[in-house]
Scaffold this active site. Structure first.
Site, PDB file in Angstrom:
ATOM      1  N   ARG A  34       0.847  -1.178   0.000  1.00 36.81           N
ATOM      2  CA  ARG A  34       0.000   0.000   0.000  1.00 36.81           C
ATOM      3  C   ARG A  34       0.896   1.248   0.000  1.00 36.81           C
ATOM      4  NH1 ARG A  34       1.762   1.885   3.851  1.00 36.81           N
ATOM      5  NH2 ARG A  34       0.606   3.804   3.469  1.00 36.81           N
ATOM      6  N   ALA A  36       0.690   5.100  -2.232  1.00 36.98           N
ATOM      7  CA  ALA A  36       0.494   5.330  -3.666  1.00 36.98           C
ATOM      8  C   ALA A  36       1.700   4.920  -4.526  1.00 36.98           C
ATOM      9  CB  ALA A  36       0.113   6.795  -3.889  1.00 36.98           C
ATOM     10  N   ARG A  77      -7.440  -0.676  -6.973  1.00 42.98           N
ATOM     11  CA  ARG A  77      -7.675   0.468  -6.082  1.00 42.98           C
ATOM     12  C   ARG A  77      -7.794   1.726  -6.951  1.00 42.98           C
ATOM     13  NH1 ARG A  77      -4.418   1.212  -0.728  1.00 42.98           N
ATOM     14  NH2 ARG A  77      -6.400   2.136  -0.115  1.00 42.98           N
ATOM     15  N   GLN A 184      -2.463   2.760   9.827  1.00 43.12           N
ATOM     16  CA  GLN A 184      -1.163   2.830   9.147  1.00 43.12           C
ATOM     17  C   GLN A 184      -0.160   3.671   9.953  1.00 43.12           C
ATOM     18  OE1 GLN A 184      -4.121   3.167   7.663  1.00 43.12           O
ATOM     19  NE2 GLN A 184      -4.108   2.536   5.524  1.00 43.12           N
ATOM     20  N   ASP A 225      -2.282  10.803  -2.693  1.00 38.19           N
ATOM     21  CA  ASP A 225      -2.643   9.734  -3.632  1.00 38.19           C
ATOM     22  C   ASP A 225      -2.990  10.292  -5.006  1.00 38.19           C
ATOM     23  OD1 ASP A 225      -3.186   8.559  -0.814  1.00 38.19           O
ATOM     24  OD2 ASP A 225      -3.011   6.866  -2.190  1.00 38.19           O
ATOM     25  N   LYS A 236      -5.087  10.006   2.648  1.00 36.77           N
ATOM     26  CA  LYS A 236      -5.775   9.147   3.613  1.00 36.77           C
ATOM     27  C   LYS A 236      -6.857   9.911   4.388  1.00 36.77           C
ATOM     28  CE  LYS A 236      -5.482   5.644   4.128  1.00 36.77           C
ATOM     29  NZ  LYS A 236      -6.495   4.774   3.458  1.00 36.77           N
TER      30      LYS A 236
END
Ligand code: MRU
Length: 327
Positions: A34, A36, A77, A184, A225, A236
Site C-alpha cells: 500500500r 500510492a 484500487r 497505518q 494519492d 488518507k
C-alpha cells in the site's frame, strides 16, 4: 514478485512470494502492499507476473492478454493515480514496440518495471532534500498515515522529508496520527520511525488539534494519492480535518509527493475517485467488534484537502506554493 505483508506489521514480518496475477491484485486490494508509489511499482511488477507464462503466445495474443492484465490491476484500487500512471508507462512500451516477438516485448516490459522502481528511489531522495529545508531546528512535526519506505520504492515522501530534516537540523518529535481505521500510522509509521531512530509519539487522529493548541508545532506533512491541477489533494481519510486544524492554528501544512501524482486531467478535487472500503474495516479491528453487530458504517479510504489549505506541495521537480501552477 516478493513483498512484505504490511497487514501483518508490526507483529510479524511476513514476506510473500506472489506468482499469480490474482494474488497481486488481492495484495493491492487488501493493502498488503500500500501507499500510492508502492502500489504503482507493484502494478508494474504485477504486469510481469500476469504475463510471464504468456511469452510463447503470438504477439497479438500476448498484447490482448496484457490489456486484460492491466485492467485487472487498474481496478484493484481507484484513488492513487500512481497505479494508472505505472500501467500507462507499461502501455507506452507496448505502443512503441515494433520489432520482435512476445519474449522480446516481455523483456522490454521487465526493463520498464525496473526503471519505474529505480526512478522512484531517486525521486524520493530529491523530495526529501527539497522538503528538509522547510523545517527549523528541533522541529515538532505531525504526520498522518504512512509515507516512508514501506509506501514507496525509496526513503518515502513525507516521512522521507522528516528523516532528512532530522539529519539536517534534528527533529524533536514526530507525532504520528494513528490513522483510523486501518492504523497505518500506529502500525507502520511508528515501526518505521523505530527503524530510522526518529523520536515518535503515536496519538489518536482526534488529538492533533489539541496538540497544536498545546505547543508549537512547526509543520504538518503528509503524502498524496492524487493531486488535481488546482492543487486539491486526495490523501488518507483524516487528512482534510488535519489541514483545517493546521490552518486554525497557523501551522504550515505540507504535501510531499512525486510530480507524477499530479493528475493534470482533473481540474479540481471534486472529480477525484474516492475509494470506499468495506464497512467492517470501521466496525471491527482484527476480528474484534467495535460496534454492535449489524451497525452500518461509512468507510471512505481517502478525503480531499482543498488547495487553499496547503502551504506547499513538495515534489522532486520543485516546491510549489498556493495558488498552484504545476506547469
Ligand atoms: O490506503 P493506503 O494505506 O494505501 O493510503 C496511503 C496514503 O494515503 C498515503 O498517505 C499516500 O499513498 C502517500 S504514500 C507515500
Amino acid at each position: 514478485m516478493i513483498l512484505l505483508d504490511q497487514t501483518r506489521l508490526p507483529d510479524e514480518e511476513i514476506w510473500l512470494r506472489l506468482d499469480k496475477l490474482n494474488d497481486v491484485v488481492e495484495a493491492i486490494y487488501a493493502l498488503r502492499v500500500r501507499g500510492a508509489p508502492a502500489i504503482g511499482i507493484a502494478a508494474a511488477y504485477g504486469v510481469l507476473v500476469g504475463m510471464k507464462g504468456k511469452v510463447n503466445l503470438p504477439l497479438e495474443d500476448f498484447k490482448s492478454h496484457l490489456q486484460a492484465v492491466k485492467e485487472r490491476l487498474f481496478n484493484a484500487r481507484p484513488t492513487a493515480v500512481n497505479l494508472g500512471w505505472a500501467l500507462g508507462k507499461m502501455a507506452e512500451i507496448v505502443a512503441q514496440f515494433s520489432a520482435g516477438d512476445s519474449a522480446v516485448l516481455y523483456d522490454r516490459l521487465e526493463m520498464e518495471a525496473f526503471t519505474i522502481h529505480s526512478e522512484d528511489i531517486e525521486l524520493c531522495d530529491r523530495i526529501a532534500a527539497h522538503g528538509a529545508a522547510l523545517f527549523p531546528q528541533n522541529a515538532r512535526i505531525i504526520t498522518h498515515c504512512n509515507t516512508g519506505f514501506l509506501a514507496t520504492g525509496g526513503v518515502g515522501t513525507a516521512l522521507g522529508v522528516i528523516a532528512a530534516a532530522h539529519k539536517l537540523n534534528g527533529v524533536e518529535m514526530v507525532y504520528a496520527d494513528e490513522t483510523r481505521p486501518l492504523l497505518q500510522g500506529a502500525r507502520l509509521t511508528a515501526w518505521e520511525c523505530q527503524q530510522l531512530d526518529l523520536p515518535c509519539r503515536v496519538m489518536t487522529d482526534s488529538s492533533a488539534a489539541y496538540r497544536m493548541a498545546s505547543e508549537t508545532i512547526h509543520g504538518v506533512i503528509v503524502g498524496a494519492d492524487r493531486i488535481a491541477a488546482n492543487g486539491d489533494t486526495a490523501n488518507k481519510i483524516g487528512t482534510y480535518g488535519l489541514a483545517v486544524a493546521a490552518r486554525a492554528h497557523k501551522v504550515p501544512f505540507y504535501v510531499a509527493a512525486p510530480y507524477s501524482t499530479i493528475d493534470s486531467a482533473l481540474a479540481g478535487g471534486e472529480n477525484i475517485p474516492i475509494e470506499q472500503r468495506p464497512e467492517t474495516e470501521v466496525t471491527t479491528l482484527r476480528g474484534i467488534s467495535l460496534a454492535p453487530e449489524g451497525t452500518a458504517a461509512w468507510a471512505p479510504a481517502f478525503d480531499v484537502t482543498p488547495a487553499q489549505l496547503i502551504t506547499a506541495i513538495i515534489t522532486e521537480a520543485d516546491v510549489f506554493r498556493y495558488p498552484y501552477d504545476f506547469s
